[in-house]
Enzyme design. Structure first.
Site, PDB file in Angstrom:
ATOM      1  N   SER A   1     -12.638   6.038  -0.559  1.00 25.55           N
ATOM      2  CA  SER A   1     -11.674   5.279   0.237  1.00 25.55           C
ATOM      3  C   SER A   1     -10.878   6.262   1.091  1.00 25.55           C
ATOM      4  O   SER A   1     -11.144   7.463   1.056  1.00 25.55           O
ATOM      5  CB  SER A   1     -10.766   4.465  -0.668  1.00 25.55           C
ATOM      6  OG  SER A   1     -10.224   5.304  -1.637  1.00 25.55           O
TER       7      SER A   1
ATOM      8  N   ASP B   1       0.846  -1.199   0.000  1.00 25.72           N
ATOM      9  CA  ASP B   1       0.000   0.000   0.000  1.00 25.72           C
ATOM     10  C   ASP B   1       0.877   1.242   0.000  1.00 25.72           C
ATOM     11  O   ASP B   1       0.578   2.240  -0.637  1.00 25.72           O
ATOM     12  CB  ASP B   1      -0.865   0.055   1.260  1.00 25.72           C
ATOM     13  CG  ASP B   1      -1.979  -0.957   1.194  1.00 25.72           C
ATOM     14  OD1 ASP B   1      -2.801  -0.993   2.104  1.00 25.72           O
ATOM     15  OD2 ASP B   1      -2.016  -1.723   0.215  1.00 25.72           O
TER      16      ASP B   1
ATOM     17  N   LYS C   1     -10.685  10.540  12.254  1.00 24.77           N
ATOM     18  CA  LYS C   1     -11.724  11.344  11.600  1.00 24.77           C
ATOM     19  C   LYS C   1     -11.955  12.635  12.384  1.00 24.77           C
ATOM     20  O   LYS C   1     -11.965  12.609  13.611  1.00 24.77           O
ATOM     21  CB  LYS C   1     -13.054  10.571  11.575  1.00 24.77           C
ATOM     22  CG  LYS C   1     -12.967   9.244  10.847  1.00 24.77           C
ATOM     23  CD  LYS C   1     -14.254   8.442  10.945  1.00 24.77           C
ATOM     24  CE  LYS C   1     -14.099   7.121  10.210  1.00 24.77           C
ATOM     25  NZ  LYS C   1     -15.227   6.211  10.350  1.00 24.77           N
TER      26      LYS C   1
ATOM     27  N   TYR D   1       2.268   1.889  -3.436  1.00 25.05           N
ATOM     28  CA  TYR D   1       1.137   2.271  -4.295  1.00 25.05           C
ATOM     29  C   TYR D   1       0.783   3.737  -4.038  1.00 25.05           C
ATOM     30  O   TYR D   1       0.618   4.537  -4.948  1.00 25.05           O
ATOM     31  CB  TYR D   1      -0.070   1.368  -4.009  1.00 25.05           C
ATOM     32  CG  TYR D   1      -1.295   1.767  -4.790  1.00 25.05           C
ATOM     33  CD1 TYR D   1      -2.152   2.745  -4.302  1.00 25.05           C
ATOM     34  CD2 TYR D   1      -1.584   1.218  -6.023  1.00 25.05           C
ATOM     35  CE1 TYR D   1      -3.260   3.153  -5.020  1.00 25.05           C
ATOM     36  CE2 TYR D   1      -2.689   1.618  -6.755  1.00 25.05           C
ATOM     37  CZ  TYR D   1      -3.518   2.583  -6.239  1.00 25.05           C
ATOM     38  OH  TYR D   1      -4.607   2.994  -6.953  1.00 25.05           O
TER      39      TYR D   1
ATOM     40  N   CYS E   1      14.596 -13.533 -23.000  1.00 26.21           N
ATOM     41  CA  CYS E   1      14.874 -14.534 -24.025  1.00 26.21           C
ATOM     42  C   CYS E   1      14.284 -13.976 -25.313  1.00 26.21           C
ATOM     43  O   CYS E   1      13.110 -13.618 -25.352  1.00 26.21           O
ATOM     44  CB  CYS E   1      14.207 -15.857 -23.664  1.00 26.21           C
ATOM     45  SG  CYS E   1      14.236 -17.006 -25.040  1.00 26.21           S
TER      46      CYS E   1
ATOM     47  N   CYS F   1      18.261 -19.107 -21.582  1.00 25.12           N
ATOM     48  CA  CYS F   1      16.859 -19.265 -21.207  1.00 25.12           C
ATOM     49  C   CYS F   1      16.635 -20.633 -20.549  1.00 25.12           C
ATOM     50  O   CYS F   1      17.042 -21.654 -21.114  1.00 25.12           O
ATOM     51  CB  CYS F   1      15.976 -19.125 -22.452  1.00 25.12           C
ATOM     52  SG  CYS F   1      14.267 -19.526 -22.135  1.00 25.12           S
TER      53      CYS F   1
HETATM   54  S1  IVH Z   1     -14.365   5.396   7.111  1.00 22.34           S
HETATM   55  C1  IVH Z   1     -15.295   8.287   3.776  1.00 22.34           C
HETATM   56  N1  IVH Z   1     -13.869   3.837   9.128  1.00 22.34           N
HETATM   57  O1  IVH Z   1     -11.255   1.089   5.057  1.00 22.34           O
HETATM   58  C2  IVH Z   1     -14.585   7.401   4.705  1.00 22.34           C
HETATM   59  N2  IVH Z   1     -13.423   2.998   6.952  1.00 22.34           N
HETATM   60  O2  IVH Z   1     -10.168   2.888   2.269  1.00 22.34           O
HETATM   61  C3  IVH Z   1     -15.076   6.047   4.644  1.00 22.34           C
HETATM   62  N3  IVH Z   1     -12.612   0.698   6.904  1.00 22.34           N
HETATM   63  O3  IVH Z   1     -13.006   0.574   2.246  1.00 22.34           O
HETATM   64  C4  IVH Z   1     -14.314   5.081   5.399  1.00 22.34           C
HETATM   65  N4  IVH Z   1     -12.638   0.362   9.077  1.00 22.34           N
HETATM   66  O4  IVH Z   1     -14.289  -0.159   4.223  1.00 22.34           O
HETATM   67  C5  IVH Z   1     -13.847   3.968   7.807  1.00 22.34           C
HETATM   68  N5  IVH Z   1     -13.498   2.545  11.025  1.00 22.34           N
HETATM   69  C6  IVH Z   1     -13.485   2.684   9.701  1.00 22.34           C
HETATM   70  C7  IVH Z   1     -13.069   1.624   8.863  1.00 22.34           C
HETATM   71  C8  IVH Z   1     -13.047   1.845   7.486  1.00 22.34           C
HETATM   72  C9  IVH Z   1     -12.378  -0.182   7.895  1.00 22.34           C
HETATM   73  C10 IVH Z   1     -12.401   0.429   5.472  1.00 22.34           C
HETATM   74  C11 IVH Z   1     -13.486   0.912   4.569  1.00 22.34           C
HETATM   75  C12 IVH Z   1     -12.781   1.409   3.338  1.00 22.34           C
HETATM   76  C13 IVH Z   1     -11.339   1.355   3.691  1.00 22.34           C
HETATM   77  C14 IVH Z   1     -10.676   2.705   3.485  1.00 22.34           C
END
Ligand code: IVH
Length: 715
Positions: free
Chosen positions: A111, A62, A338, A65, A474, A456
């Site tokens: 995501s 990740d 968050k 990426y 090759c 090869c």
């Molecule tokens: S919040 C807009 N909270 O992580 C924000 N995501 O890429 C939405 N995930 O596919 C995600 N635990 O499925 C949030 N406590 C959590 C989470 C969570 C797992 C997953 C979610 C998403 C990926 C983030």
């Protein structure tokens, strides 16, 4: 090494290209190379997206990426002219399971951006504060990042009416029946108490580790019985995440119930009242959302979360969780941070992929030691030779690992990896294992340098390495190993989709000389197949049927199957519409190819080389004589609602990717334009629309509309 079936470009090449780009990321890119660099970034990110989202089998960490993605975002923001329809920044994600009906999420499921260290977290905090300008207090909520499969649940008039997987973020697979089999998802919840008529909530479907263990114990017991009765063994589940994701797609929902899955809800995606008014921000904070959801019967990260007023306490909390993750009953791969206030979240905003008010803090990958016993060399479709380490089998995050790619000669040299060395193997989440390096302190003297072969391993032809590449190849056009990979690609799902001709069957048929090249697939002597072990009349007939059916494929599948370098399905589909017969391309110039949308010099050159090669034209003609379709693909119109009208998309689209939008235009009788001109009828302006929008505003005949208006036009 993992076998990749849907190769558009070759997997080894793409992995090597990724590595090459990663090496160059921190270096200055000369302006004349920026465009190519961007193109390469797009190619590899699209590839990794597919590995991750379609195959759930990533071949990159990740971390790496994200570095590639961030670089592309950076280059595109500096050079907006380089943003193209196929850029991964223009879409949320791709890939749908077609077995369940596709449904659209009420708003896209985004995501999260990942962070890996305290510096990244500080940077996130800085940006959040910058976005809020005023010196106001910010409260962060921190909760576990559950490692499962995302789900979106729609409740209407308090009833669960729909459940869907994340899919590509805009659309997912409808799995309502299976979601109902999950006990922690209430079938009814009293949302109307808050004036909510329709709501989409999001969360993660997970399997508790104890449940996984119990299911595996039962499977083991079953296997003992099966052994006695000489029945086939049932496979044990490898890890909780894949088991949860796989279970959601089971056809029989009673089997889903037996898997004892769980759903943890962490977000309100969208809510509206009886009049259809958007009331997603009905409650003042994320914490309040979770509290209400919990009170309505949903499992939420309610008890596990922490609240903090500064990023330093957030960091300490994340570290604390990283230490105790192993004691937790559910697999978690990080923490999610968050901003608590919904009003602040709205002020901070989002990009086309992720909210800017939330971020994931990813835990470090898990490592284990093993011993390198042997190196095997695999030859890919275009002759690239990849070294593969055979190690003493080890268990890492529930998966047994015995084989790991060593990428190329330089990788081995840079890390000074030797035979019999103790090596550190790392695996992050579902990412394929990686050799971090060897433990020099553990050398006892019996270690041997690895000598890359000069010839090869399949045909003994000498290998070559172009000056600016790190791959040995090759170059024998008749190398059996390359041919085998080529045939596997030709028959694969993404190309000619010959379901009866899977990888192992191709290998057997090559060995038994039943097939030798593409043409021979259509000349199989089925009496010879019948003589092979395990082949009966029925299986022979199935094989014959699937080969016959492939003759009627639309032209783009044949173009993909031919394995022309750099030609993916999007380009193949465009090409398939341009000529009456595939062989007509033999008289095309590179310039003609470049007139096709999105085809640049590299692709044009590859096409030109392919279609001016007599052998290739001979192959196509032979296939045609054998009944394989080589005719133009006729367009199927969905409607003629956009008849005679012209369209151009600009800015960030959230409902569909640019490619998808353009296809919608064509399928409804409209025409796409590449630039703003008085010939343009409609400009569809997404977020952050720039110069095209201002240009269009100056031409009064152009109607400037939003994505939703466009959708209404074709509905
Ligand atoms: S919040 C807009 N909270 O992580 C924000 N995501 O890429 C939405 N995930 O596919 C995600 N635990 O499925 C949030 N406590 C959590 C989470 C969570 C797992 C997953 C979610 C998403 C990926 C983030």
């Amino acid at each position: 090494m993992i076998k990749e079936e849907n190769l558009l470009m070759k997997e080894e090449d793409l992995i090597l290209l990724s590595e090459d780009l990663l090496h160059k990321l921190d270096k200055q890119i000369p302006p004349q190379e920026t465009e190519q660099f961007c193109e390469d970034l797009k190619t590899v990110i699209n590839f990794h997206d597919k590995k991750y989202y379609v195959h759930t089998h990533p071949v990159i960490t990740d971390f790496d990426y994200d570095r590639l993605f961030k670089k592309l975002v950076e280059l595109e923001s500096e050079n907006p002219n380089l943003i193209t329809a196929d850029s991964p920044t223009q879409r949320v994600a791709k890939g749908l399971n077609k077995e369940f009906p596709t449904v659209q999420h009420l708003t896209p499921m985004m995501s999260l951006e990942n962070t890996y260290n305290l510096d990244d977290l500080n940077e996130f905090d800085r940006k959040v504060r910058e976005a809020l300008t005023e010196k106001i207090i910010i409260e962060y909520v921190v909760e576990p990042k559950f490692d499962g499969s995302s789900i979106a649940l729609v409740y209407e008039s308090d009833h669960l009416t729909r459940a869907a997987t994340r899919g590509n973020g805009v659309e997912g697979d409808e799995i309502t029946q299976n979601a109902k089999a999950i006990r922690s998802i209430p079938l009814k919840a009293n949302f109307s108490k808050y004036g909510i008529h329709r709501i989409e909530i999001r969360g993660e479907v997970i399997m508790e580790l104890a449940v996984l263990e119990k299911l595996n114990q039962e499977r083991q017991q079953q296997n003992e019985i099966n052994k006695r009765e000489q029945k086939k063994e049932v496979e044990l589940f490898k890890n909780a995440r894949n088991t949860a994701a796989g279970s959601l797609r089971l056809k029989d929902s009673s089997e889903v119930a037996a898997r004892k899955l769980d759903a943890i809800i962490y977000q309100i995606g969208y809510a509206e009242d009886k009049e259809g008014k958007d009331i997603t921000d009905i409650f003042e904070s994320h914490e309040k959302n979770l509290e209400i959801l919990n009170s309505l019967g949903f499992k939420t990260p309610y008890k596990e979360k922490g609240e903090f007023s500064n990023i330093h306490s957030v960091e300490a909390f994340c570290k604390h969780w990283e230490e105790k993750r192993d004691n937790y009953p559910v697999d978690i791969d990080g923490m999610v941070i968050k901003v608590n206030s919904i009003q602040q979240q709205q002020l901070i905003g989002k990009t086309s992929h992720h909210p800017k008010w939330a971020v994931a803090y990813k835990f470090k990958a898990k490592q284990a030691n093993s011993v390198l016993r042997k190196v095997e060399y695999q030859v890919g479709r275009t002759g690239a030779v990849t070294p593969v380490a055979k190690i003493d089998p080890i268990q890492l995050m529930g998966v047994e690992i015995s084989s790991i790619s060593l990428h190329n000669e330089d990788f081995i040299a840079e890390k000074d990896i030797r035979l019999n060395d103790t090596v550190i193997v790392e695996r992050a989440g579902d990412v394929i294992p990686y050799i971090v390096g060897s433990v020099k302190e553990m050398r006892k003297g019996g270690e041997e340098k690895i000598h890359f072969p000069k010839n090869c391993p399949s045909c003994s032809h000498h290998l070559v390495k172009p000056m600016d590449e790190s791959v040995w190849r090759c170059i024998n056009a008749n190398c059996p190993a390359q041919l085998e990979e080529h045939l596997i690609h030709f028959a694969s799902k993404q190309a000619m989709e010959i379901s009866g001709l899977g990888e192992e069957i191709i290998r057997t048929f090559m060995r038994e000389k039943i097939i030798s090249d593409i043409v021979s697939i259509y000349q199989i002597d089925y009496d010879e197949v019948r003589k092979l072990e395990g082949w009966k009349d029925k299986s022979v007939q199935n094989l014959k049927d699937s080969i016959e059916a492939s003759k009627k494929n639309e032209l783009s599948r044949l173009i993909i199957g031919l394995g022309i370098r750099h030609i993916g399905s999007t380009t193949a589909k465009l090409l398939a519409k341009k000529v009456d017969y595939l062989t007509d391309f033999k008289s095309w110039t590179e310039e003609q190819y470049m007139e096709i949308e999105d085809i640049g010099p590299k692709v044009a050159q590859s096409l030109y080389q392919f279609f001016t090669d007599r052998e290739n034209i001979k192959l196509i003609e032979q296939l045609e004589r054998l009944g394989v379709n080589t005719h133009k693909t006729e367009e199927v119109l969905l409607s003629n609602k956009l008849d005679g009208k012209t369209f151009l998309f600009t800015g960030t689209l959230t409902r569909f990717s640019r490619d998808e939008a353009k296809i919608l235009v064509e399928k409804n009788g409209g025409k796409n334009l590449n630039a703003v001109s008085p010939n343009l009828d409609y400009l569809i302006a997404g977020e952050k629309a720039g110069s095209k929008l201002s240009k269009a505003q100056k031409i009064s005949s152009i109607k400037i509309i939003e994505e939703n208006d466009f959708l209404k036009m074709i509905q």
